[in-house]
Scaffold this active site. Structure first.
Site, short mmCIF file in Angstrom:
data_model
loop_
_atom_site.label_atom_id
_atom_site.label_comp_id
_atom_site.label_asym_id
_atom_site.label_seq_id
_atom_site.Cartn_x
_atom_site.Cartn_y
_atom_site.Cartn_z
N ASN A 11 0.87 -1.18 0.00
CA ASN A 11 0.00 0.00 0.00
C ASN A 11 0.90 1.23 0.00
O ASN A 11 1.54 1.53 1.00
CB ASN A 11 -0.87 -0.05 1.27
CG ASN A 11 -1.68 1.23 1.46
OD1 ASN A 11 -1.79 2.06 0.57
ND2 ASN A 11 -2.24 1.38 2.66
N LYS A 13 0.03 4.27 -0.19
CA LYS A 13 -0.62 5.42 0.46
C LYS A 13 -0.47 6.68 -0.40
O LYS A 13 -0.43 6.59 -1.62
CB LYS A 13 -0.06 5.63 1.87
CG LYS A 13 -0.03 4.34 2.69
CD LYS A 13 0.17 4.59 4.14
CE LYS A 13 0.27 3.25 4.87
NZ LYS A 13 0.18 3.35 6.29
N HIS A 97 -9.36 0.58 5.05
CA HIS A 97 -8.08 0.79 5.75
C HIS A 97 -8.31 1.69 6.96
O HIS A 97 -9.13 2.61 6.91
CB HIS A 97 -7.06 1.41 4.78
CG HIS A 97 -5.68 1.42 5.33
ND1 HIS A 97 -5.25 2.36 6.23
CD2 HIS A 97 -4.63 0.58 5.12
CE1 HIS A 97 -3.99 2.09 6.56
NE2 HIS A 97 -3.59 1.02 5.89
N GLU A 99 -6.74 4.10 8.13
CA GLU A 99 -6.56 5.54 7.88
C GLU A 99 -7.82 6.13 7.24
O GLU A 99 -8.18 7.28 7.49
CB GLU A 99 -5.32 5.77 7.00
CG GLU A 99 -4.05 5.56 7.82
CD GLU A 99 -2.85 5.12 7.01
OE1 GLU A 99 -2.87 5.23 5.77
OE2 GLU A 99 -1.87 4.65 7.64
N GLU A 169 -5.26 -5.72 10.55
CA GLU A 169 -4.28 -4.66 10.77
C GLU A 169 -4.57 -3.97 12.11
O GLU A 169 -5.40 -3.06 12.17
CB GLU A 169 -4.38 -3.62 9.65
CG GLU A 169 -4.07 -4.18 8.28
CD GLU A 169 -3.43 -3.13 7.39
OE1 GLU A 169 -2.35 -3.38 6.87
OE2 GLU A 169 -4.02 -2.04 7.23
N GLY A 175 2.42 1.70 10.81
CA GLY A 175 3.33 2.83 10.68
C GLY A 175 4.03 3.21 11.97
O GLY A 175 4.62 4.28 12.08
N SER A 215 3.56 -2.70 10.32
CA SER A 215 5.02 -2.66 10.46
C SER A 215 5.69 -3.98 10.05
O SER A 215 6.64 -4.42 10.70
CB SER A 215 5.40 -2.27 11.89
OG SER A 215 4.89 -0.98 12.18
C1 PEP Z 1 -0.65 -0.26 6.06
O1 PEP Z 1 -0.66 0.87 5.63
O2 PEP Z 1 -1.58 -1.02 5.77
C2 PEP Z 1 0.46 -0.70 6.90
C3 PEP Z 1 0.39 -1.88 7.45
O3 PEP Z 1 1.50 0.19 7.08
P1 PEP Z 1 2.94 -0.13 7.73
O4 PEP Z 1 3.45 -1.39 7.07
O5 PEP Z 1 3.78 1.05 7.41
O6 PEP Z 1 2.73 -0.33 9.19
#
Ligand code: PEP
Length: 251
Positions: A11, A13, A97, A99, A169, A175, A215
């Site tokens: 992703n 973003k 997601h 976010e 997630e 992040g 992460s």
């Molecule tokens: C994500 O944006 O779905 C995500 C898991 O980000 P990150 O890997 O940076 O934690």
């Protein structure tokens, strides 16, 4: 893992201009062109979709979008429909997601509408679920997931379910550099598979892919992928660099 093909999804973003996205996709393609046993997806921003689609063509990298609107067309300024994503070359779309839930008012209800729209257009929805740190601390993880699954997948037929990918997630791990421990990840993935089995039967529970996101990095991916109910990863930060993302793909 049963006979589920792993999926490693990136992703991107709101990062990378069109040129940068093209350059990243070109480098990634060089690094992973020989990967056969893992599905790969990258989700650039809307403005880069058609450009990146040209780079990856019919290769082993599939294209995904980061969002979708549920109407086919109309006076919905700023939105993008399923048929538009398909015509830009997408096969996948990320839905719900955290976010989008946190900053753009996405709810289980809008997630549900978007899943319908995606499956109707022939897109594979990657449906994100997960609890916040506060919810985990209050021991609400499983009730939050129950609701996200119940409302998010409400009214879908078994056929529609078969095209879905779930992504667990935990919001506190996105992040932040804080990966959930293997025990925490396996516990939730097992719970989600069991929930799917109770609601939709053993067949779907055995075949549905459940990704972990939060992460994921080259140095923790193999430990996560070794867990029995983890079928892949949704990767944010570490998917932006072809080197680190290709290492994750080659877990
Ligand atoms: C994500 O944006 O779905 C995500 C898991 O980000 P990150 O890997 O940076 O934690």
């Amino acid at each position: 893992m049963e006979e589920r093909t792993p999926l490693i999804a990136g992703n991107w973003k709101m990062y990378k201009t069109g040129n940068e996205a093209v350059e990243t996709a070109e480098k990634l393609l060089e690094l992973v062109s020989d990967v056969e046993t893992t599905d790969i997806m990258i989700a650039p921003t809307f403005t880069s979709l058609a450009l990146v689609s040209k780079v990856i063509g019919n290769s082993n990298i599939a294209l995904g979008a980061q969002n979708i609107y549920w109407e086919k067309e109309g006076a919905f300024t700023g939105e993008i429909s399923g048929p538009m994503l398909v015509s830009a070359g997408c096969q996948y779309v990320i839905i719900g997601h955290s976010e989008r839930r946190q900053y753009f008012g996405e709810t289980n209800n809008t997630v549900n509408k978007k899943i319908f729209a995606a499956t109707k257009s022939g897109l594979i929805p990657i449906v994100c679920v997960g609890e916040t740190a506060a919810e985990r601390n209050e021991e609400k993880t499983f009730s939050v997931l129950d609701k996200q699954i119940e409302k998010g997948l409400e009214g879908l037929t078994l056929d529609e379910h078969q095209s879905i990918v779930l992504a667990y997630e935990p919001v506190w791990a996105i992040g932040t550099g804080k990966t959930a421990t293997p025990d925490q990840v396996q516990e939730v993935h097992f719970y989600l598979r069991d929930l799917i089995e109770k609601r939709f039967g053993n067949m779907l529970a055995k075949t549905i892919r459940i990704l972990y996101g939060g992460s994921v990095k080259p140095d923790n991916v193999s430990e996560l992928m070794a867990l029995p109910d983890i079928d892949g990863a949704l990767v944010g930060g570490a998917s932006l660099q072809p080197d680190s993302f290709s290492k994750i793909i080659n877990f």
